[in-house]
Every structure is written in structure tokens, then in C-alpha cells.
Design an enzyme around this catalytic site. Structure first.
Site, PDB file in Angstrom:
ATOM      1  N   THR B 157       0.824  -1.206   0.000  1.00 48.11           N
ATOM      2  CA  THR B 157       0.000   0.000   0.000  1.00 48.11           C
ATOM      3  C   THR B 157       0.863   1.264   0.000  1.00 48.11           C
ATOM      4  O   THR B 157       1.876   1.327   0.674  1.00 48.11           O
ATOM      5  CB  THR B 157      -0.898  -0.012   1.249  1.00 48.11           C
ATOM      6  OG1 THR B 157      -1.661  -1.211   1.226  1.00 48.11           O
ATOM      7  CG2 THR B 157      -1.829   1.175   1.286  1.00 48.11           C
ATOM      8  N   GLY B 196       3.405  -3.179   8.602  1.00 48.82           N
ATOM      9  CA  GLY B 196       3.613  -3.434  10.031  1.00 48.82           C
ATOM     10  C   GLY B 196       5.069  -3.732  10.321  1.00 48.82           C
ATOM     11  O   GLY B 196       5.688  -4.538   9.629  1.00 48.82           O
ATOM     12  N   GLU B 440      -6.628  -6.058   3.822  1.00 53.63           N
ATOM     13  CA  GLU B 440      -6.777  -7.287   3.029  1.00 53.63           C
ATOM     14  C   GLU B 440      -8.087  -7.284   2.239  1.00 53.63           C
ATOM     15  O   GLU B 440      -8.717  -8.321   2.068  1.00 53.63           O
ATOM     16  CB  GLU B 440      -6.713  -8.531   3.929  1.00 53.63           C
ATOM     17  CG  GLU B 440      -5.385  -8.765   4.615  1.00 53.63           C
ATOM     18  CD  GLU B 440      -4.269  -9.120   3.638  1.00 53.63           C
ATOM     19  OE1 GLU B 440      -4.570  -9.669   2.567  1.00 53.63           O
ATOM     20  OE2 GLU B 440      -3.106  -8.819   3.948  1.00 53.63           O
TER      21      GLU B 440
END
Lengths: 675, 675
Positions: B157, B196, B440
Site C-alpha cells: 500500500t 507493520g 486485506e
């Protein structure tokens, strides 16, 4: 940055959207504010309170520890308090729930996203002194409170007791020997819990406790209790006071707990407007306050309906502006990616939010007018309208908190991942509004209060007795035939009323059936509560739809044609949306056909397309300054990605290139290889 | 404290509830775990991971600053990692999505309420090396990653680009001179955002970028990029990396941003299983990976359905136990206050949550079985079932995240004010699950993927072509008459299928109508998306209802009678609940009458009363240890008020009787009197 800053660089998509808007946004702003004069006054207040930039944090509050959040909020409370007392002092009427009151709430929101620790001092401590003290007591307490020589709050809820006031356990036992009340917390569950500012900030607290004198309990009464020393700020002996810990939101306020170990206070600290205890311990009821005390409760609920509208208008503003800037997917290979605001599913999520923000805004004003009219009547001894207004404000508070919270989340989710960033400004809106669903009366409890009023009204209608305005539709509940479907706005409103009437009737039938089966009144009611809540919801939705529509017709009577059109589109959208959400009810209680519903769906989808070009104009008309929005995604200039990155770079995490946790924890672990 | 601790003092209300439960909760636990052996293995893992108390924080995480939360989470990651590698190493099969995998997820939840910074290392970095590297590359990267000599994450992203992968802007341009790729972020919106662990933790990152070689773009490809020095952990030159800032949840993880200023990496760092760039810059496609790469995506979605079930089971456990302890109002003056679990409205909020937790749990297992069956087929070259499973896992992930989040909030709100305390443990559940609605694959995007499959299936049905199992009901969509209403469970499931078929048919009609009116395929689809989403939802609900019911019948075939009864009650409750939520759809697409719906409402309310005595037993059967629940309200022993107070007293705010903000800010303000 203010919208009026001419040097501002604005995202070209927003420039285009604003050029496309076919109505005068300022004209709509005036309608929302209740007139041009109010808009000007509001802007004046906002300039005074915000232009200095004193609302700014050096480090974003979301980065702070729980304790730091509190301390920072106290720091800003003093700054904001000073602005209120000095720069804003010239403006009169701040205490009124008029334009000024709302403007101050807005500017307060620039300083405190959710709450300041001194909110309860002004919001409950002072008003309760005004409402519950004798003139003599007021002359002692009020100047000290107004000058902030003392700071107070209001403690009712206990660890084990909320809604059911009679269940409160804290006792205040009169001792005629010393002419004192002995306050005591007999159990852990009797500890006061939740009062705002009680943890660390206030030194006084109004405490609700069971009054005992001469061996007899006279029920709950209010007492003014000093909890901390005025000099040292240390808790007084016999007082256990502290902060209750982190919550889902409201963490800039120090909600507190409070327990008493046979703590003594002077007899005069009983708030004695409605009841007194004489020196010898004789209990004297001065005046019945039952109905009058509804007044404050109704007032708070009206404010909460207005809050629900305000917070939702912020969420809409953020989500609609972002949706005009955000681009995703290329339906056609030869074009650039589409603005997500162009997607029907996105419009479906957002436009109902705009309409609902209007609906709740205008309903809160209408409720406020009903409330002031009632106060005038009550001064003349007429309390006839009180039950209706009480039921109405209960239901409206409940449904507005619920709808607003749900739609704020819908706006947040419509912003995708970025909506999940605290910097989007939307998570705070949700944590604020969702709390209002619970406090000052839980959703279900309030709905059942409304339902009790409706069941009573239904029985009056059954007996052909006169009905108060908001339930007058019940007169048509006994025709025996389904309401005729009519897809024009007024027709849909009548259908919503028919649904409400039908659901109330069904609930009454159920209660009666259960009574006939031998159940007690209590059990028959209790077993019917799921349907009673649904009936009360249907009633509230009918009232909101009716009020919203009527108010818009009234308020746009002299508006320019395009404002009239877009407002008509929004009220119609609101009606279509809820009709399509409640097709089951309409099929049961009206003559609507399946074909009618197909047409309605089509008309709804067409309406979304009609509203689309004006979407950014509609949220601009809320006229929410960037300082009040607190949003990287929703600012007037649309510098979405720039602001997201600027915020990230401000993170204390990014002040150092390598976090010490790497060398302290990870590196040794890595070196051990397989461990 | 563990449930098996015999010295535990348990709240007498809970003792009574447990005595009242008429089925063997352990028997149900075995069913939920998939057999007694799994339960034993799970408990073994939980004992190893949790009994040492290493999961504990000295100060509650909610009190910490954003930075401290991260550092504390790194500290615990190393502890948990060590337990996994040492104490748990003897247990085989941890990598499988079986009992062990789930048990480890549960114990992970004791350490990290939402996420650890190294989650992506195991969850995406290593799996992507396995899936996208050549064997040669794997032999280089895998040992280093598995031994944690390097830590990695996965960055797809970008600040301005989410769902639409083709829109990603980061470029990787091959330079044959040096045999390197030049990674570059041409715009601010091209910065990677969200990965993350990227902010501060990892030193490697898989980056997805547009591959350019010999002046031609070959679309997105994956590259392994070193972002920080392996010794100093400093960001490498040409790399801008940092943490993105606080989010609504997941704040124990350091989501990061990443930008490149013409940063060079070796040619071999392109992940070359499916495509290579030769030394001279020639692009070589090795294998088509389209369908195979669906596999990982389906896997992640199956895990998310399981997560939705798990987090919801936590919320139910907390809310039901608390509702058995919490007392409110005296319907009868002579009795003590009622347990709020006795109120019909409370049962209406909570029992559907229990049933949904079961429904999602069993659906995730069923999806997992379908997935492993598919993998086996695909090894044999048969990919026939892939489109169906892809559509199904998309829709199920979307609807399970949405329903679970909504029901978690319902559970929280059912706990009143105390549910708003972070110490209740429920707010974290919401912030976790609501995020899974977006990442997701966003809810609406996934629903429209499912809808595309359904429209295709509808056309196959229309042409009398064979249908895959989950859409076989579409064969009945052309009978011309409404489905016959039958209020038995299987009848209701058939009605849900009729509703889904009806909505898919209506969507197809709308698309065709728009095509006939001259709209393009793209526009006709886009304008029908609101109804397509609704159709996909109806389909997913029908599948969940059908699967839940069938799985329960299968799994309780040999159960003791009372377990059978209570499981039958819950599946029936689930069907009644959704039938009553969708009365409009049933009235349109089936022969159900108004009277049938009245009967159904009555049956639903009776069912609530039947389930009531087993409610605490039902949540006990989830067998969630207190360490995993993290809840003052939901612990096994029911010491609700004691724990709330104990937590509050641990607050750093309460470590000092007077906060310094008093003397620093408030006192000077007070002394100034009127200011």
C-alpha cells in the site's frame, strides 16, 4: 488555516468541486446557524478563540501517556478559561443555548477533542447549585464557584449502580450531636465512579446519597462535599479519591472514584431547596421537585442531540472532502483513476450522513424551542406538555446518539485505511458520540421510557381522548385498513407514522395477550420489551422525519431556488433511505407494493447522482474551521497526503532514527541466532 | 487465574449460573476445538506460554505513551519469541492452521492485545519468500529470516494507493550498467504506508514496485530491499523510513512509511520465481502465477474469518458473565435488583453474539477444509473450484469482519459505562476487528468481487449450465413463483437462498435495463453496485446460515442430548434473528405472511428464555483463560468491582495524591480570582 485565507493553495479536485456546486454555500450556512447574524457572531467568537493558535499542542495528544494527556488538557483548560473570561467576556448571552453557546462549544472543540477536566464544573456543579440550593446557600457557593475559587463536579453513579437511582448505596446519616452528616460508603460497589474532573482536578463535589435521620431513610438527596484541601489539594481525611483509568475516549478528562469512611460534613451542606433537615434532625420536605427537575434532564438531552449533529457534521465534512480527493481504480483504461466520491456505493454511505446531520441539527433546535416554550408554561403552573417532551427528548437523545455514532463509523470506514489513523480526526468523533449513547440514560432504558409514554397515548387514542401533537397520528391507528402508500415526501412520513402506530398497537396486543395468559403487569411488560423498543424507535424516526421536513420547508421558504432544491433533495433522500431500510415494516403496515419499492430504489439511486455535484458544497456549508476539524483528511485545502506525512514526521517515534528497543531487546535476541 | 484453580473465590451469581447450566460445557469445548485431543493440546500450549506470567505488563499498556507502547511490545515480542522457539519447539505442526496454530494465536493474544511488531516477519515476509523466490533465492534468504538474523516486512500500500494495485507508483528501473534496480518514489503519494514493523523494527522489506527495463514497464513485481544497516540499524542512504503515527488500534505495532530516492539494489533482489530480468535487462516471464497467488490471499481471509469468531467469542464471554453479575432495577419492590441478563432486551443483544461466534467459527473451519481440498486439486492441475472459493472467502471475510465488529460493539454497549473502560477489554476487540473490515480487501470492494461471481453464476443458471455447490440454489431462481415459507430451520435457510437468488436476479435485471438504455457495461455495473452489494450480502448470509446449521448437525451427531438441544437452539436463534432482521426481503421473495412473522417473533422471544439458563455455560465453553480475556468485567471468578478498583489503583495517575498540574496551572489561575 481559515477558509478565508486567499493565499491558500487548494487541491485542484476540491477547486473543481467547489466551482461545480450550484448553490450559495454561505446561504446554507446561515440557515444552519439560524440566520446571518448568528453566523457573523459565531465567526467573531471563533476568530477570538482560535486565531492566536493557543489551542495547539506541541506534541499530538495521541502520542502522550494517559497522565500526560490529562496534564496537557489542564494546561489548555487554563488558557481557554482565560480566553472565555477575558476576550469573550464582552459577548453577552454565553450561558444561553443560542448561537453563542453553540459557537463556544465549537471553539472548545478546537482545544479539547472530547472534554476538559473542568467541564463538569460549568456543566453540572454550577447549574446544580442554581437548581438545588436555597437562595442563602447560593449566595455562599455561587460566587466562589463562578470565580473558580473552588472547582466542583457531580457524583451520582456508583461502581455498582447506574440508571436505577433508588439502588444507590452511599449513605448520609445525620448526627444531631454535632449537627453534621456522616457520609459513608458501606461497600465497594457504593464507591462513586465516573464523575468528570473528580480524579485529580476538583476540590468540591456534589454527592448524591441516601439521607438517614432519626433512624429513617428519606431517599436520595444532594450534598456539597469538600474532597480536597483548598491549599494543599490533598484529599481530606475520610475521603478516598482517585482517577478511574483509561477509557475508550474522554482521556483528557480525569473521571474519578470517591469513597467515604464515615466522613463528616456540616448540616448546611445538604442542598436544601427541596428538603431540609433541621438542627434536631427533623426532616422537612420544602417543595415537590419531581416534575421541575425534569427540566435540567431535558436540557442536557437537547444538548446531546445537538452534539450528535455537530460531531456527525465533522465526520461528513472529513469523509466527503477526502472522497473528492482520493482516487481509486480506472473503470476506463484511458482515464485517470476515479474520485471515490463518484462511486454509487460511496455516495450511499455518505449522503445519508449529511442528511442526518441536518435532520438532527434541526430537530435539536426544534426540541430546544419546545423546551423553552414548556419552561414558560411551567412558570404559569402548566405542566401538561412535560410528559410528551420528556418522552420525546429521551427517545431523540437515544436515537440521535445511536444514528450519529453509526454514521460516523460509516464515514470513517468510507475513508479506508486512512480513516483508521487518529490523524484523520474521525476515531475521536466516534469515541465521543458512542459514549453519549450510554451516559445520561442508556439507549434501551430511554427507549423504554418513550415506549411507556406511547403505550399510554395509545390507550388514550383507543378511548378517543385528545392526543398531544407528536402522537396525534395514533388517532388513525384504529381504521382497520393499511395506510395508503404515497411516495411523495409527506406520504412517506405518513407511512412512517403508520408503521409506528402499527408497532405500538402490536406491542399493546402482546402485553394484553400476556396479561390474559395470567402474567403479572411487570412480566407482561418485560417480555414485550424487545418489541416496545422497536416501536419507540419507529416513533422517533417518524418524528425526526416529520420535523426535519417541516423545518426545512419553513427555513427555506425565502431561500434562493437552488438552495431550496438541494435541501428538498436531502430531505427526500432521508425519507427514501429510511423507507428502503424498513421495507418489511412498510409492507406490513402500508399498502406499498413490491413494484413501488423497486421504483423507490431507483428514485433513491437517481437522487444520489443529483446530489453528487453539490456534495463538497454541502459539507463546506457546515463551515467547520480546520482548527475544529482536527483532520489531515478533511481540511479545507485538501492537502491530504502532505498533512498525513507532516503529522507522521512530528511523531516522537521519528525524532530518533533508531529506537533504543532495538539494542535493548531485538539485537541480543538476533545475536543468539536460533536461541 | 485459571478456571481450574480450586481455591478461587467465585462470585455467587456465577456459581449459581454454572450450577443451573444443564449441559456439559467441556463437551461443547471439545466440539469448538475440533475434538478432545485438540483441547488437551491447546491447554498444554496455554500452560507453557502463560503460566510463567511473562505476558504481564508492570504498567497497563493503556497508560503508556505511543512510543512506550511500542517499546513495551518489542520487549514482550522477544519474550514470546523465546517461548515459541524454546518451550513450544517440541510441539510439532505449529505452522499449520490447525489446533496448534489457533492455540498459538490465542496465547499471542495474552501478550499482545492486537499485534506485535514482528507479526509481519512471520505472517508475510517469510511466506512471501517461500512463495515468490526461486529455490536458489530461498536458500539465501530463508535461513537468515527463520533464524531472525534479519527481520522483514511487506510493503504494498502507498499513501495514495490501496486496493487498485495497478495504480501503485513506486518504480524499480533496471540499470544494466551496474546490474542493479533503481528504486524510486516519484511522488509523495507513492510513499509506502502502513507496513507493520516497518517504522522502527525491521531491516528488510519486500517492496512491490513497477518494474521498468529497456524502457518498458512490466507491471508490479516484488523486490527484497534492505532498509536499515544490519549493525547500526540506521536507515540506509536513499531510504526515508519512519513510523506513521497513532491509529485507532494496533498501536503496539510500528506501522511505517518508506520512500526511495533513487536507491539501488542488486538485480538478484527481484523475487524471481515468476519473472526474471537477465543481466542485460531482458525481461523473462517464467511462469504465470495469476491463479496460484490467489492461494495466499484465500488463506489470509480464512484466518481473518477465524479471528472475527475468536474476538467475538471474547466479547460474548465478557458481556454475558458481566450481565450475570450486574444487577439493575427492582421490578418488584420486595426482591433484590435483577440480574441484567434476565432482561429480554439484554438477551436480544447477547445471545445472537454467541450464536454468531459459533457460526463464524464453524464457517472458518469449513472454509479451511475447502481451501486444503482445493490446494490438493490444484496440485493435480484442477483449478475449477478456485473462483467459487475466492468469491466465498472474499464475501465471508467481509461479512464476518462487519458482523463481528458490530456485535462486539453491541456487547460493549450492553455493559453500559463499564464497557467503555479500557479495562473491560472490549474496546481493544473492536479496534482490532474493525480494522480487518478494511485491510486485506475493503468490505465494499470484496462484496463486489463476490457479486461479480454471482452474476456470472446467475447467467450460467439461466443457461441451465452446471452450478458450483454454494450457488446451486440459483437453479430454482426461474420458477416464476415465490419460495414457499417454512419456519423450520431448513425452510428458513431455503428462504434465505430465495432472497439471495431474488436479489441477484433483480441486480441482473437492473444491469440489463441500463444496458438497454444505452449505458456502457462499466456504467451499467457501477450504477447497480448498491444493489449488487446487497445481493452479495444476502448470498453470504445464506451460506453462513446453511454451513453453520449443517456443521452443527454433523458435529453434534454423537453428542449428549442436552448439548444437542442447546446447539439446536442457538442455530435456530441465528435463523430466526436474521429472518426477523430481513422481513422486507422475506415478504418480497417468499410466501411468508404477516401472521407467520408474528409467530416467528414470538418463537424468537421464547427461544431467548430457553437459552437464558445456559448462557454462562455457553460462554464458559469458549474456555478463554483470563490472561487471554484481559478483562475486569469478564474474568472467570466474576470479581468485577474488585478488579475495576484494583486496575484503577494501579494507574500512574494515582501514584501521587496531587498531580503537579494543579500547582502549575490551576492554582495560579484560581488565585487570579476573576482573572
Amino acid at each position: 488555516m481559515s477558509q478565508t485565507d486567499s493565499k491558500m493553495e487548494v487541491n485542484p479536485d476540491l477547486v473543481r468541486e467547489r466551482a461545480k456546486c450550484n448553490f450559495n454555500t454561505l446561504e446554507l450556512t446561515h440557515i444552519i446557524d439560524g440566520g446571518e447574524e448568528n453566523t457573523l457572531q459565531r465567526k467573531k467568537i471563533e476568530n477570538i478563540a482560535l486565531n492566536s493558535g493557543a489551542w495547539k499542542d506541541t506534541v499530538g495528544e495521541e502520542h502522550m501517556s494517559h497522565k500526560e494527556k490529562y496534564e496537557n488538557s489542564v494546561r489548555k483548560s487554563v488558557i481557554y478559561g482565560s480566553i472565555m473570561k477575558n476576550e469573550l467576556a464582552e459577548l453577552s448571552g454565553l450561558e444561553e443555548f443560542g448561537a453563542n453557546f453553540l459557537a463556544v462549544r465549537r471553539t472548545g472543540n478546537a482545544f479539547f477533542k472530547e472534554v476538559t477536566p473542568v467541564f463538569q464544573h460549568f456543566g453540572q456543579f454550577i447549574p446544580t447549585i442554581l437548581g438545588q440550593c436555597t437562595p442563602e446557600q447560593q449566595s455562599y457557593w455561587l460566587p466562589r464557584a463562578l470565580d473558580m475559587n473552588i472547582l466542583g463536579t457531580y457524583a451520582q453513579t456508583e461502581l455498582g449502580h447506574g440508571t436505577f437511582i433508588r439502588g444507590l448505596e452511599t449513605t448520609a446519616t445525620y448526627d444531631p450531636e454535632t449537627e453534621e452528616f456522616v457520609l459513608h460508603s458501606p461497600t465497594l460497589s457504593s464507591y462513586k465512579w465516573w464523575a468528570g474532573g473528580l480524579g485529580k482536578t476538583v476540590n468540591y463535589c456534589i454527592v448524591i446519597a441516601q439521607l438517614y435521620t432519626k433512624g429513617e431513610c428519606h431517599g436520595t438527596h444532594l450534598f456539597i462535599v469538600q474532597v480536597r484541601d483548598e491549599e494543599t489539594h490533598m484529599p481530606l481525611p475520610g475521603i478516598k479519591v482517585g482517577e478511574i483509568g483509561p477509557k475508550m475516549g474522554y482521556n483528557t478528562g480525569d473521571n474519578g472514584f470517591l469513597g467515604f469512611d464515615k466522613h463528616r460534613i456540616p448540616r448546611e451542606h445538604l442542598m436544601m431547596k427541596h428538603a431540609q433537615v433541621l438542627k434536631d434532625g427533623t426532616y422537612v420536605k420544602v417543595a415537590r421537585h419531581g416534575k421541575l427537575s425534569y427540566g435540567t434532564m431535558v436540557f442536557i438531552r437537547v444538548v446531546l442531540v445537538s452534539d450528535a449533529a455537530f460531531y456527525l457534521s465533522k465526520a461528513c465534512t472529513i469523509a466527503v472532502r477526502y472522497s473528492a480527493i482520493r482516487r481509486q481504480s480506472k473503470p476506463r483504461p484511458d482515464e485517470i483513476e476515479a474520485q471515490i466520491l463518484d462511486y454509487a456505493t460511496q455516495q450511499h454511505k455518505l449522503f445519508i450522513a449529511i442528511a442526518t446531520a441536518h435532520a438532527l441539527q434541526f430537530c435539536s433546535k426544534w426540541l430546544w424551542q419546545s423546551y423553552t416554550a414548556l419552561l414558560a408554561q411551567m412558570k404559569g403552573g402548566n405542566t401538561d406538555s412535560l410528559p410528551e417532551l420528556h418522552a420525546l427528548s429521551s427517545g431523540m437523545k437515544a436515537i440521535s446518539a445511536s444514528d450519529s455514532a453509526q454514521l460516523i463509523e460509516q464515514c470513517r470506514l468510507a475513508c479506508g485505511g486512512h480513516g483508521y489513523m487518529m490523524a484523520s480526526g474521525i476515531p475521536h468523533l466516534y469515541t465521543y458520540v458512542t459514549a453519549t449513547r450510554t451516559f445520561e440514560g442508556d439507549y434501551t432504558v430511554l427507549m423504554l421510557q418513550t415506549a411507556r409514554f406511547l403505550v399510554k397515548a395509545y390507550k388514550q387514542a383507543e378511548a378517543s381522548q385528545p392526543l398531544t401533537p407528536t402522537v396525534s397520528y395514533l388517532a388513525h391507528a384504529f381504521s382497520g385498513s393499511k395506510a395508503t402508500w404515497d411516495s411523495r415526501p409527506d406520504g412517506i412520513i405518513r407511512s412512517f407514522q403508520a408503521v409506528a402506530a402499527g408497532k405500538i398497537a402490536a406491542s399493546v396486543r402482546n402485553i394484553r395477550k400476556r396479561l390474559q395468559a395470567g402474567l403479572s403487569e411487570i412480566d407482561a411488560w418485560e417480555l414485550s420489551t424487545i418489541q416496545l423498543v422497536a416501536a419507540a424507535e419507529a416513533h422517533c424516526r417518524a418524528v425526526i422525519a416529520d420535523t426535519y421536513r417541516k423545518e426545512i420547508v419553513r427555513l427555506t421558504a425565502n431561500s434562493s431556488p437552488n438552495v431550496k432544491v438541494v435541501m428538498d433533495q436531502l430531505t427526500t433522500l432521508y425519507l427514501y433511505y429510511w423507507a428502503l431500510e424498513k421495507t418489511g415494516d412498510l409492507l406490513i403496515y402500508t399498502s406499498v407494493s413490491e413494484m413501488d419499492l423497486v421504483d423507490l430504489q431507483e428514485a433513491y439511486e437517481e437522487l444520489l447522482q443529483k446530489i453528487r455535484p453539490n456534495a463538497v458544497g454541502l459539507v463546506d456549508a457546515f463551515d467547520l474551521r480546520d482548527e475544529i476539524l482536527h483532520s489531515t483528511l478533511g481540511s479545507y485545502d485538501g492537502r491530504v497526503y502532505e498533512r498525513l506525512m507532516e503529522e507522521a514526521l512530528k511523531s516522537p517515534m521519528n525524532k530518533e532514527p533508531v529506537n533504543e528497543a532495538h539494542f535493548k531487546y531485538i539485537k541480543p535476541f538476533m545475536l543468539k541466532g536460533k536461541l
